[in-house]
Enzyme design. Sequence first.
Site, mmCIF file in Angstrom:
data_model
loop_
_atom_site.group_PDB
_atom_site.id
_atom_site.type_symbol
_atom_site.label_atom_id
_atom_site.label_comp_id
_atom_site.label_asym_id
_atom_site.label_seq_id
_atom_site.Cartn_x
_atom_site.Cartn_y
_atom_site.Cartn_z
ATOM 1 N N HIS B 6 1.009 -1.262 0.016
ATOM 2 C CA HIS B 6 0.183 0.036 -0.010
ATOM 3 C C HIS B 6 1.029 1.149 0.074
ATOM 4 C CE1 HIS B 6 -3.907 2.168 1.806
ATOM 5 N NE2 HIS B 6 -3.258 2.664 0.854
ATOM 6 N N HIS B 8 1.149 5.240 -2.348
ATOM 7 C CA HIS B 8 0.581 5.885 -3.124
ATOM 8 C C HIS B 8 1.792 7.117 -3.423
ATOM 9 C CE1 HIS B 8 -3.381 4.541 -2.347
ATOM 10 N NE2 HIS B 8 -3.292 4.908 -1.199
ATOM 11 N N ARG B 71 -1.964 8.838 -5.880
ATOM 12 C CA ARG B 71 -2.357 9.223 -4.692
ATOM 13 C C ARG B 71 -3.779 9.122 -4.433
ATOM 14 N NH1 ARG B 71 -0.546 15.445 -2.430
ATOM 15 N NH2 ARG B 71 -1.305 14.632 -0.345
ATOM 16 N N ALA B 72 -4.394 8.704 -3.506
ATOM 17 C CA ALA B 72 -5.665 8.334 -3.322
ATOM 18 C C ALA B 72 -6.580 9.591 -3.114
ATOM 19 C CB ALA B 72 -5.599 7.255 -2.188
ATOM 20 N N HIS B 178 -10.549 1.669 -1.858
ATOM 21 C CA HIS B 178 -10.269 2.907 -1.345
ATOM 22 C C HIS B 178 -10.839 4.026 -1.824
ATOM 23 C CE1 HIS B 178 -6.975 5.366 0.308
ATOM 24 N NE2 HIS B 178 -6.139 4.610 0.385
ATOM 25 N N TYR B 194 -11.814 7.659 5.051
ATOM 26 C CA TYR B 194 -11.222 6.338 4.785
ATOM 27 C C TYR B 194 -11.816 5.219 5.693
ATOM 28 C CZ TYR B 194 -7.442 8.678 1.738
ATOM 29 O OH TYR B 194 -6.725 9.381 0.713
ATOM 30 N N HIS B 223 -6.020 0.102 5.675
ATOM 31 C CA HIS B 223 -6.134 0.634 6.828
ATOM 32 C C HIS B 223 -6.530 -0.454 7.843
ATOM 33 C CE1 HIS B 223 -7.429 3.672 3.716
ATOM 34 N NE2 HIS B 223 -6.142 4.144 4.108
ATOM 35 N N GLU B 284 1.487 2.622 3.898
ATOM 36 C CA GLU B 284 0.830 3.766 2.983
ATOM 37 C C GLU B 284 1.744 4.934 3.186
ATOM 38 O OE1 GLU B 284 -3.262 4.724 4.038
ATOM 39 O OE2 GLU B 284 -3.581 5.660 2.168
ATOM 40 N N ARG B 290 2.508 11.660 8.639
ATOM 41 C CA ARG B 290 3.944 11.947 8.374
ATOM 42 C C ARG B 290 4.838 12.133 9.337
ATOM 43 N NH1 ARG B 290 3.360 14.496 2.234
ATOM 44 N NH2 ARG B 290 1.661 13.121 1.570
#
Lengths: 340, 340
Positions: B6, B8, B71-72, B178, B194, B223, B284, B290
């Site tokens: 996972h 992106h 990118r989702a 997703h 999400y 997730h 992810e 982050r």
Amino acid sequence: MIIDCHGHYTTAPKPLQEFRDKQIAGLKDPSYVPSKGTINITDDQIRESLESAQLKFQRERGSDVTIFSPRASVMGHHIGNETTSRHWTEHCNDLIFRVCSLYPENFVPVCQLPQSPGVAPTNSMAELQRCVNELGFIGCNLNPDPSGGNWTAPPLTDKYWYPFYEKMIELDVPAMIHVSATCNPNFHTTGSHYINADTTAFMQFITSDLFKDFPTIRFIIPHGGGAAPYHWGRYRGLAQDLKRPPLDEMMRNNVFFDTCVYHQAGIDLLFKVVPLDNILFGSEMVGAVRGIDPTTGHYYDDTKRYVDKIPLSDSDKRKIYEDNARKVYPRINKRLPRKA
Amino acid sequence: MIIDCHGHYTTAPKPLQEFRDKQIAGLKDPSYVPSKGTINITDDQIRESLESAQLKFQRERGSDVTIFSPRASVMGHHIGNETTSRHWTEHCNDLIFRVCSLYPENFVPVCQLPQSPGVAPTNSMAELQRCVNELGFIGCNLNPDPSGGNWTAPPLTDKYWYPFYEKMIELDVPAMIHVSATCNPNFHTTGSHYINADTTAFMQFITSDLFKDFPTIRFIIPHGGGAAPYHWGRYRGLAQDLKRPPLDEMMRNNVFFDTCVYHQAGIDLLFKVVPLDNILFGSEMVGAVRGIDPTTGHYYDDTKRYVDKIPLSDSDKRKIYEDNARKVYPRINKRLPRKA
């Protein structure tokens, strides 16, 4: 004393649902004139509906009192209009009042609100006031999505809700954030809509200054806080990235989770990550899950068994079972004074 | 080999977003004629965007290859119409193709789909076929809610989606369920939308016979399966009450969770309740969260650290890190043969 903060009258006598069925049928009948009408339920019918269910389970499982509200899934705020919702809500609350008058040691009342899609929450203030001031209710269930799964109302952190919050504070009552049935086929009422609403509310709280505006307001997010404890790192990290307060600081005096998580590993996780001061014992029995877990031989929703397995000091145990509930629902103290 | 299922392209070079911004601005301009146009991104720009981010983290954290998709959060299926979505999707997928051609050892491609609210999923079949047959993609991301938080599409278990599923099976590719960004102010894209979508999909699968109709179809619920593992008792109990198959039987060959859960206690729970055969390592990164967790000193999304703490046999560890991904995304085997 063991207080279960989360119980609904899911076993109400049939005449209640018969009224509702007629009310809903009337919505399609152009000649139907909406009226509150009356519902005939005897005290014996109420006793019977509880003795074989909630009261039996209280005795068997060892809880003392349940904070009790109308059945959540049939609040059905999305059905009909404001008048539909008001008539139905008043009946449901009146019945809860009768339950709690018949069994004042076992049940303490929390009300449903006459919410309706597109109708301002100010219109729910009169019923809240009636229930609290005239009938002795100690809290309310607030539906963040009266549309039943279309999520058309503003977020709970929007000023749209503020007048209602002011009334809650004036009356010193908390709200449990609780949706009702969904009319959106994507969602299953108790399987995804309930849990999604919990998760949604928690994230709304993370991203807003609501508790700066209302430092004393109190919300219970049921079903163990939705997905929040499982994704605690995600929420801690999001709060951090967004420069929001840490989760325990955000929750401290304002946000509480119940223990309606139906397996040991889930309860273990809840107690591992969420501050003890923010957890209230709850079972939501007789509710979403009625079966017996074949791996344990006990009811899934007998959450006391899971909580009892958490190693806690006596004073911490008392917080979870009693003190936190008394703090969040202070009006319970008049109805049920602390035992010596 | 350690496969992260996972990832992106969240760090794509600026010209991609500049194209998108112009495309979105055009939607408000009556004189704008939609066209796919071109985006000028050099190989060096691609390298630079990855060397300091995903590739750096692969090296530092010790994973080998990432199953990589656009990118989702900016798929934005709710923006504009089908043509808007098709142009944007083709560009995003073409860019993923270039990434995976530049770094064939590090990235394996998964595509976005040109979904649009109210547009049948059959219209996404051509792009899936192009990506798989012409560009070597090994799977797709399927958005169960192209409306971006209004949930107007039929459930994933509705026959509405069946022709698309037939195409997936014909091509032998799985779909990660997703969603993208939400335009409903109730939801936070990565914080609640999400996770809610994951939970919603899982409950849809519980209540349907989809896997009787498609015994070989494979879905990844990202997730960590949304709220499902935390409420495993609830879902087990609901399945039981509804006379549906037990969860592990329902999931067996069809439903898989990743490990995008950003704290140790959450990962511990995931591994305690969900069958090992149904868990795929995923992080992810660089994604929703982050920051660095001050309590551990490590990135929240460095999920390998949490997984490595689970006591697993070598063969079970290989399942999580490699074998399960190879089973769910079999087309990866041609691109990255198993090492001796």
